[in-house]
Design a protein around this motif. Structure first.
Motif, PDB file in Angstrom:
ATOM      1  N   TYR A 405       1.381 -15.247   6.220  1.00 52.31           N
ATOM      2  CA  TYR A 405       0.346 -14.370   5.674  1.00 52.31           C
ATOM      3  C   TYR A 405      -0.012 -14.751   4.239  1.00 52.31           C
ATOM      4  O   TYR A 405      -1.192 -14.769   3.866  1.00 52.31           O
ATOM      5  N   SER A 469      -9.871 -12.379   2.399  1.00 57.01           N
ATOM      6  CA  SER A 469      -9.324 -13.252   3.436  1.00 57.01           C
ATOM      7  C   SER A 469     -10.273 -14.403   3.737  1.00 57.01           C
ATOM      8  O   SER A 469     -11.427 -14.416   3.303  1.00 57.01           O
ATOM      9  N   MET A 475      -7.812 -13.687  10.674  1.00 51.69           N
ATOM     10  CA  MET A 475      -6.624 -12.988  10.184  1.00 51.69           C
ATOM     11  C   MET A 475      -5.849 -12.321  11.316  1.00 51.69           C
ATOM     12  O   MET A 475      -4.714 -11.895  11.137  1.00 51.69           O
ATOM     13  N   GLN A 477      -3.490 -11.257  14.136  1.00 53.55           N
ATOM     14  CA  GLN A 477      -2.126 -11.672  14.457  1.00 53.55           C
ATOM     15  C   GLN A 477      -1.797 -11.342  15.912  1.00 53.55           C
ATOM     16  O   GLN A 477      -2.151 -10.272  16.413  1.00 53.55           O
ATOM     17  N   GLN A 497       4.759 -10.418  10.111  1.00 52.71           N
ATOM     18  CA  GLN A 497       4.197 -11.337  11.101  1.00 52.71           C
ATOM     19  C   GLN A 497       5.247 -11.644  12.154  1.00 52.71           C
ATOM     20  O   GLN A 497       6.429 -11.803  11.846  1.00 52.71           O
ATOM     21  N   ILE A 513       3.754  -8.785   5.493  1.00 52.69           N
ATOM     22  CA  ILE A 513       2.315  -8.678   5.241  1.00 52.69           C
ATOM     23  C   ILE A 513       2.037  -7.591   4.208  1.00 52.69           C
ATOM     24  O   ILE A 513       1.315  -7.807   3.241  1.00 52.69           O
ATOM     25  N   ILE A 531      -6.291  -7.597  10.903  1.00 56.72           N
ATOM     26  CA  ILE A 531      -4.969  -8.164  11.183  1.00 56.72           C
ATOM     27  C   ILE A 531      -4.446  -7.664  12.528  1.00 56.72           C
ATOM     28  O   ILE A 531      -3.780  -8.383  13.267  1.00 56.72           O
TER      29      ILE A 531
END
Length: 665
Positions: A405, A469, A475, A477, A497, A513, A531
């Motif tokens: 991240y 970002s 971004m 995950q 993460q 994160i 995310i």
């Protein structure tokens, strides 16, 4: 198999042959990248625009609905086998049924504009079509019906996983660079009409219909010389006028156009900043010219395809049309521009990295290539290496999906810093312009775009901040682990993460994160910044709170359903010129499952989204406070359960019914 460079085309017919070959190469790249999407964009959708039949998508049940594309041969462009694959139950092509095709087609030319068929195409690329029509042929009703047909096809395409947009553009208005109304929602309107036309000329694929006459008009002419050239072509019967569409000519771009485009690229960058870096750099490249007008990059592409005799002598006869890629050519010129000064080397490197990252969006397309074919990624990397465009650390970017991240945020910050620094430099350049330059961006444009920048960067009490970002799409995950700790009587909630357990989180500090002292606030922040998505698997380490994984998953699902991710470039300009208003809200009540009966407190959290694209989160400690907040939402913003824009989430618990009755009465 390698292709030989093309000799310079001298006769008009040779130029047409070269152009058609180039256009087919662009189509082939789009097909190689993703055959299914290529068929849809280049074959199926043109066919649907060409016909109007009850059992086909886009059918309009009105005899006055115009449809059809000039010069479109459906038997060649949309083979029967492909028709049956997409529409197995349709009777549109049966000989015993009325024809689904028009004797008076209304679409003169259908073109893509943008990244399709170039190095910049990705699996998430949408496709914009420039639909050239004549409004006077359609009339007001006909135009409305054709727009309705296009919207129906857009919706059908979206259901099949491809986002497309049809822009109905009047030929005469386009010729005079007068198409503000058609681009209001997708551009800064008054500020970039010439740049948009330049982009159309240099990036388009002719999907169906008439060729652009622009390809066959020598670069470097004045407006008067262009008109004389076209007149002579027609009067001397060198061309059949009905085979071409004349969208006018661009001889140069006034510097006055650029500032509005700079603002607009800043706006576009809020969604995917790394994609805007190259366009922003192009604007800076243009502005460093010493004249009040700027050369066209579209002319550079034209010279490579149909006017190679206009190239320097050493380049003539060395061009392989399969390697003419508008995005690669643009990136090469930009990098060369920045490398002129040692102080600009880091910017040149960033351009290379962003271009490569844009290419990596298409990585999944490798699985679509047939045995024996070079994969899209490998072929692209070879081309980039040949043009000295590969970043030095390209192997690091190949593992982009595995970045920690902090690496993602670090690169995102570098991109945002570049955009902001460049914007400041360009503003300084514009301040040096004389009063006679005549900026074309309006106060309305500046207000709209400025409002979007404030939405993204401005900090406010209780606002969920956006992170700088690379792209909220990138971004996302696949796995997020929530870990809960207690320190000095306070609970802290961590998002990691990956999939971790109670032991492995201790050695995975680099995977953190974010930390919050409020779990709901943490989940909302992850959602707002892209995310967490529908594809994310959420995990929870062992803990001693009454909160369980199912509660978190259900809350996340409801948040995603209630608050679709915002695309700043698509926020309605009209909304940004008004006072902000709350659009939708979600109340989360007693998420920590504390006893409610007999208690003076009832903890809750209200999440709201406003018309500017901002999210706010507010905590309450009593039922009265929550009910007052709900009353305010209803009376001031018309947000309520009855209007279907207020959701209430109470996680399963023994007192769930009691709590529900308490806040509803």
């Amino acid at each position: 198999m390698d292709q030989k460079p093309q000799p310079a085309a001298t006769s008009f017919q040779q130029k047409i042959t070269c152009y058609l070959k180039y256009n087919e190469e662009r189509k082939a790249k789009a097909m190689l990248f993703n055959p299914n999407q290529g068929n849809l964009l280049l074959k199926v959708l043109p066919f649907l625009l060409h016909c109007n039949y009850p059992d086909l998508p886009g059918f309009i049940d009105d005899a006055d609905c115009p449809y059809g594309i000039h010069l479109f041969n459906h038997t060649e462009e949309f083979p029967h086998e492909l028709f049956r694959r997409y529409f197995p139950n349709s009777t549109a092509l049966r000989s015993d049924r009325p024809s689904s095709f028009s004797e008076k087609p209304c679409i003169h030319s259908l073109k893509t504009i943008g990244s399709i068929g170039t190095i910049a195409q990705s699996t998430i690329s949408d496709c914009d079509y420039w639909v050239s029509i004549r409004k006077e042929e359609l009339g007001k009703k006909g135009l409305q019906l054709l727009q309705e047909k296009c919207r129906a096809i857009e919706e059908w395409s979206m259901k099949r996983g491809s986002e497309v947009h049809f822009f109905l553009m009047d030929i005469d208005q386009t010729k005079e660079n007068n198409f503000e109304s058609e681009t209001d929602e997708e551009s800064a309107g008054s500020s970039i009409k010439l740049l948009l036309k330049d982009e159309l000329f240099r990036t388009h694929i002719l999907v169906a219909g008439k060729m652009l006459l622009w390809w066959f008009i020598p670069p470097g002419l004045t407006e008067g010389e262009y008109r004389n050239f076209v007149h002579n072509l027609v009067s001397r019967n060198k061309i059949r006028a009905n085979d071409f569409v004349d969208l006018g000519y661009l001889s140069d771009i006034p510097k006055a156009e650029i500032f509005g485009a700079c603002l607009w690229q800043m706006n576009k960058a809020l969604d995917s900043p790394f994609k805007s870096v190259i366009k922003f750099a192009y604007l800076e490249l243009l502005l460093h010219g010493t004249t009040t007008t700027l050369p066209l990059f579209s002319d550079r592409v034209k010279c490579l395809v149909t006017y190679q005799e206009k190239l320097p002598a050493e380049e003539q006869g060395t061009i392989d049309l399969a390697e003419v890629d508008p995005y690669i050519l643009l990136a090469r010129d930009i990098i060369a521009f920045y490398k002129q000064e040692k102080s600009e080397q880091k910017r040149a490197s960033l351009i290379q990295e962003c271009l490569f990252l844009k290419t990596l969006e298409g990585f999944e397309s490798q699985k679509n290539t047939k045995f024996g074919q070079t994969s899209h990624l490998k072929a692209t990397m070879e081309m980039m290496q040949a043009w000295h465009l590969l970043p030095e650390n390209y192997s690091h970017f190949l593992r982009f999906r595995d970045w920690k991240y902090k690496e993602l945020i670090g690169f995102g910050a570098k991109v945002h810093d570049y955009l902001i620094e460049t914007y400041k430099r360009l503003r300084w350049i514009f301040k040096s312009f004389g009063a006679d330059t005549g900026l074309t961006i309006t106060e309305r444009d500046i207000s709209i775009l400025g409002r979007k920048l404030f939405t993204f960067y401005e900090q406010k009490p209780n606002k969920i901040d956006y992170i700088r970002s690379v792209s909220r799409d990138l971004m996302e995950q696949q796995n997020i682990t929530i870990h809960i700790t207690k320190y000095e009587g306070v609970f802290y909630y961590y998002a990691f993460q990956g999939q971790l357990d109670h032991e492995s989180v201790k050695s995975s500090v680099e995977s953190v994160i974010k930390r919050e002292d409020n779990l709901v606030r943490l989940i909302v922040w992850l959602l707002v910044n892209g995310i967490i998505s529908t594809k994310t698997q959420i995990h929870l380490t062992k803990n001693f709170l009454p909160i369980d994984l199912v509660d978190i998953q259900k809350l996340t699902e409801l948040l995603i359903k209630t608050f679709p991710i915002i695309h700043f470039s698509r926020i309605s300009p009209a909304n940004l010129l008004k006072r902000e208003t709350v659009l939708r809200a979600l109340a989360i009540v007693n998420f920590e499952k504390e006893p409610a009966k007999g208690s003076k407190t009832l903890k809750s959290t209200m999440v709201t989204e406003n018309s500017y694209g901002e999210y706010f989160i507010q905590d309450y400690t009593t039922a009265i406070q929550l009910k007052n907040a709900m009353r305010t939402l209803l009376t001031q913003h018309y947000v309520s359960r009855w209007n279907n824009n207020l959701e209430i989430f109470i996680p399963p618990q023994d007192e769930q019914s009691y709590i529900k009755n308490l806040i509803e009465r």
